[in-house]
Design a protein around this motif. Structure first.
Motif, PDB file in Angstrom:
ATOM      1  N   VAL A 237       0.830  -1.202   0.000  1.00  0.00           N
ATOM      2  CA  VAL A 237       0.000   0.000   0.000  1.00  0.00           C
ATOM      3  C   VAL A 237       0.871   1.262   0.000  1.00  0.00           C
ATOM      4  CG1 VAL A 237      -1.676   1.330   1.357  1.00  0.00           C
ATOM      5  CG2 VAL A 237      -1.968  -1.141   1.071  1.00  0.00           C
ATOM      6  N   ALA A 238       1.977   1.230   0.730  1.00  0.00           N
ATOM      7  CA  ALA A 238       2.881   2.380   0.753  1.00  0.00           C
ATOM      8  C   ALA A 238       3.466   2.643  -0.629  1.00  0.00           C
ATOM      9  CB  ALA A 238       4.000   2.142   1.758  1.00  0.00           C
ATOM     10  N   SER A 239       3.816   1.567  -1.334  1.00  0.00           N
ATOM     11  CA  SER A 239       4.362   1.706  -2.688  1.00  0.00           C
ATOM     12  C   SER A 239       3.340   2.328  -3.625  1.00  0.00           C
ATOM     13  CB  SER A 239       4.791   0.332  -3.204  1.00  0.00           C
ATOM     14  OG  SER A 239       5.252   0.414  -4.530  1.00  0.00           O
ATOM     15  N   VAL A 240       2.103   1.858  -3.546  1.00  0.00           N
ATOM     16  CA  VAL A 240       1.033   2.402  -4.387  1.00  0.00           C
ATOM     17  C   VAL A 240       0.765   3.857  -4.028  1.00  0.00           C
ATOM     18  CG1 VAL A 240      -1.422   2.220  -4.938  1.00  0.00           C
ATOM     19  CG2 VAL A 240      -0.018   0.156  -4.776  1.00  0.00           C
ATOM     20  N   ARG A 241       0.763   4.134  -2.733  1.00  0.00           N
ATOM     21  CA  ARG A 241       0.520   5.499  -2.255  1.00  0.00           C
ATOM     22  C   ARG A 241       1.520   6.471  -2.870  1.00  0.00           C
ATOM     23  NH1 ARG A 241       1.182   4.816   3.385  1.00  0.00           N
ATOM     24  NH2 ARG A 241       3.378   5.347   3.215  1.00  0.00           N
ATOM     25  N   MET A 242       2.782   6.085  -2.893  1.00  0.00           N
ATOM     26  CA  MET A 242       3.809   6.968  -3.464  1.00  0.00           C
ATOM     27  C   MET A 242       3.631   7.118  -4.968  1.00  0.00           C
ATOM     28  SD  MET A 242       7.260   6.127  -1.255  1.00  0.00           S
ATOM     29  CE  MET A 242       7.133   4.341  -1.310  1.00  0.00           C
ATOM     30  N   GLN A 243       3.275   6.033  -5.649  1.00  0.00           N
ATOM     31  CA  GLN A 243       3.071   6.104  -7.091  1.00  0.00           C
ATOM     32  C   GLN A 243       1.920   7.031  -7.468  1.00  0.00           C
ATOM     33  OE1 GLN A 243       2.935   2.280  -9.164  1.00  0.00           O
ATOM     34  NE2 GLN A 243       4.057   1.356  -7.479  1.00  0.00           N
ATOM     35  N   LEU A 244       0.876   6.995  -6.647  1.00  0.00           N
ATOM     36  CA  LEU A 244      -0.312   7.793  -6.951  1.00  0.00           C
ATOM     37  C   LEU A 244      -0.256   9.193  -6.357  1.00  0.00           C
ATOM     38  CD1 LEU A 244      -3.093   5.082  -6.396  1.00  0.00           C
ATOM     39  CD2 LEU A 244      -2.095   5.841  -8.566  1.00  0.00           C
ATOM     40  N   GLY A 245       0.781   9.470  -5.558  1.00  0.00           N
ATOM     41  CA  GLY A 245       0.897  10.778  -4.938  1.00  0.00           C
ATOM     42  C   GLY A 245      -0.121  11.011  -3.835  1.00  0.00           C
ATOM     43  N   LEU A 246      -0.523   9.931  -3.159  1.00  0.00           N
ATOM     44  CA  LEU A 246      -1.487  10.051  -2.067  1.00  0.00           C
ATOM     45  C   LEU A 246      -0.761  10.405  -0.772  1.00  0.00           C
ATOM     46  CD1 LEU A 246      -3.701   6.915  -2.869  1.00  0.00           C
ATOM     47  CD2 LEU A 246      -4.180   9.312  -3.402  1.00  0.00           C
ATOM     48  N   PRO A 247      -1.461  10.976   0.195  1.00  0.00           N
ATOM     49  CA  PRO A 247      -0.822  11.373   1.454  1.00  0.00           C
ATOM     50  C   PRO A 247      -0.413  10.159   2.289  1.00  0.00           C
ATOM     51  CG  PRO A 247      -3.185  11.684   1.596  1.00  0.00           C
ATOM     52  CD  PRO A 247      -2.881  11.363   0.159  1.00  0.00           C
ATOM     53  N   ALA A 248       0.438  10.408   3.280  1.00  0.00           N
ATOM     54  CA  ALA A 248       0.923   9.334   4.148  1.00  0.00           C
ATOM     55  C   ALA A 248      -0.198   8.686   4.938  1.00  0.00           C
ATOM     56  CB  ALA A 248       1.977   9.886   5.110  1.00  0.00           C
TER      57      ALA A 248
END
Length: 311
Positions: A237-248
């Motif tokens: 989920v952290a990897s996807v979050r960074m790819q999509l530019g979502l917040p921490a």
């Protein structure tokens, strides 16, 4: 703090950290935080008790001493959340020290942490949640692992499961029924409807999984066949979050919050959502959603008998 602590206290602190490092495999950042918190506490107590020799003074701490430490910390500007974390570290240290020294550190263990409002992960927008689901399944080049990650994340968002609940499913759960009986916090059981998208995602994983998913074994497996860890899913989920530019704040648990919020936004009944999430208190469910007060009042007015009669 400039005060030094006794060699005996310093040795005890080092021994405790070695114990945690070996037994719990704690991360170095965690160990450093523990060391800082407990060292600050021991330094304060060394000055407060007026003795720096041996462990004796540190084993004779009273509730008054604990209140003095907490007041001193707050006076230095330490936030309630940080002080609660430090107290937790101190209690863990003293439990270990008490067992080693044959001493019951009652005053330390009985100290209550300061109250503070817990920060809940903010839910994702519907578009962000959809993007998360679309992207999770393409993170791993091994088909069965990609299908596994997709299945777990779909259960979090599509059924509102806690990650621990999803990972507690066994081979006996498949094929997924129309409703799942989930045992949540405190052993409380609840009924959760299973959406077709969640059933399909789990079926796809089962078809691709190379491991024997016997009825009494974990449904979700790690790369080597053991039980899948929550840390592995958090990493995806952290990897996807960074790819999509979502917040921490876009964590696995935030998907559960998103499930609740999006249901409420779509007109779902707050009490029904409370049952789906397994919350003992309706106020907890309300805190888990990000719907504005006006929207909550609108839902309440439609559902409440008095609201209906006055409409």
């Amino acid at each position: 703090m400039s005060l030094s602590i006794s060699p005996a206290a310093r040795d005890a602190l080092a021994g405790w950290l070695d114990h945690i490092r070996a037994l719990d495999n704690a991360a170095e950042n965690t160990l450093r935080a523990y060391q800082t918190d407990v060292l600050d506490f021991l330094s304060f107590m060394t000055g407060h008790k007026g003795a720096a020799d041996g462990l004796g003074p540190l084993l004779r701490i009273t509730q008054s001493d604990m209140r003095a430490w907490m007041a001193h910390a707050r006076g230095r500007g330490v936030a309630a959340r940080s002080l609660a974390r430090a107290l937790s570290a101190v209690k863990t240290f003293y439990r270990w020290l008490g067992e080693r020294e044959g001493h019951e550190p009652t005053a330390v263990l009985a100290t209550r942490a300061p109250k503070f409002r817990k920060k809940l992960p903010r839910p994702l927008s519907p578009d962000a949640a959809k993007a998360m689901l679309d992207t999770v399944g393409i993170q791993n080049t091994t088909p069965w692992i990609a299908a596994r990650d997709m299945a777990v994340v779909t259960l979090l968002y599509g059924c509102g499961l806690r990650i621990s609940e999803a990972l507690s499913l066994t081979g006996a759960s498949v094929p997924l029924p129309d409703v799942l009986r989930i045992k949540g916090k405190g052993g409380k059981e609840r009924i959760v409807p299973v959406l077709p998208i969640a059933r399909d995602a789990v079926n796809d994983y089962v078809r691709n999984c190379p491991h024997d998913l016997a009825a009494d074994t974990p449904l979700f497996r790690g790369a080597r066949g053991g039980a899948l860890s929550a840390r592995a899913i958090s990493g995806v989920v952290a990897s996807v979050r960074m790819q999509l530019g979502l917040p921490a704040t876009a964590t696995p648990h935030a998907l559960r919050h998103s499930f609740a919020t999006h249901l409420l936004e779509a007109g779902g009944d707050l009490r029904a959502i409370q049952e789906l999430l397994g919350h003992a208190s309706l106020s907890t469910t309300q805190a888990y959603t990000a719907v504005d007060t006006a929207r909550l009042m609108e839902v309440y007015a439609k559902a409440h008998p008095h609201g209906q009669s006055s409409a």
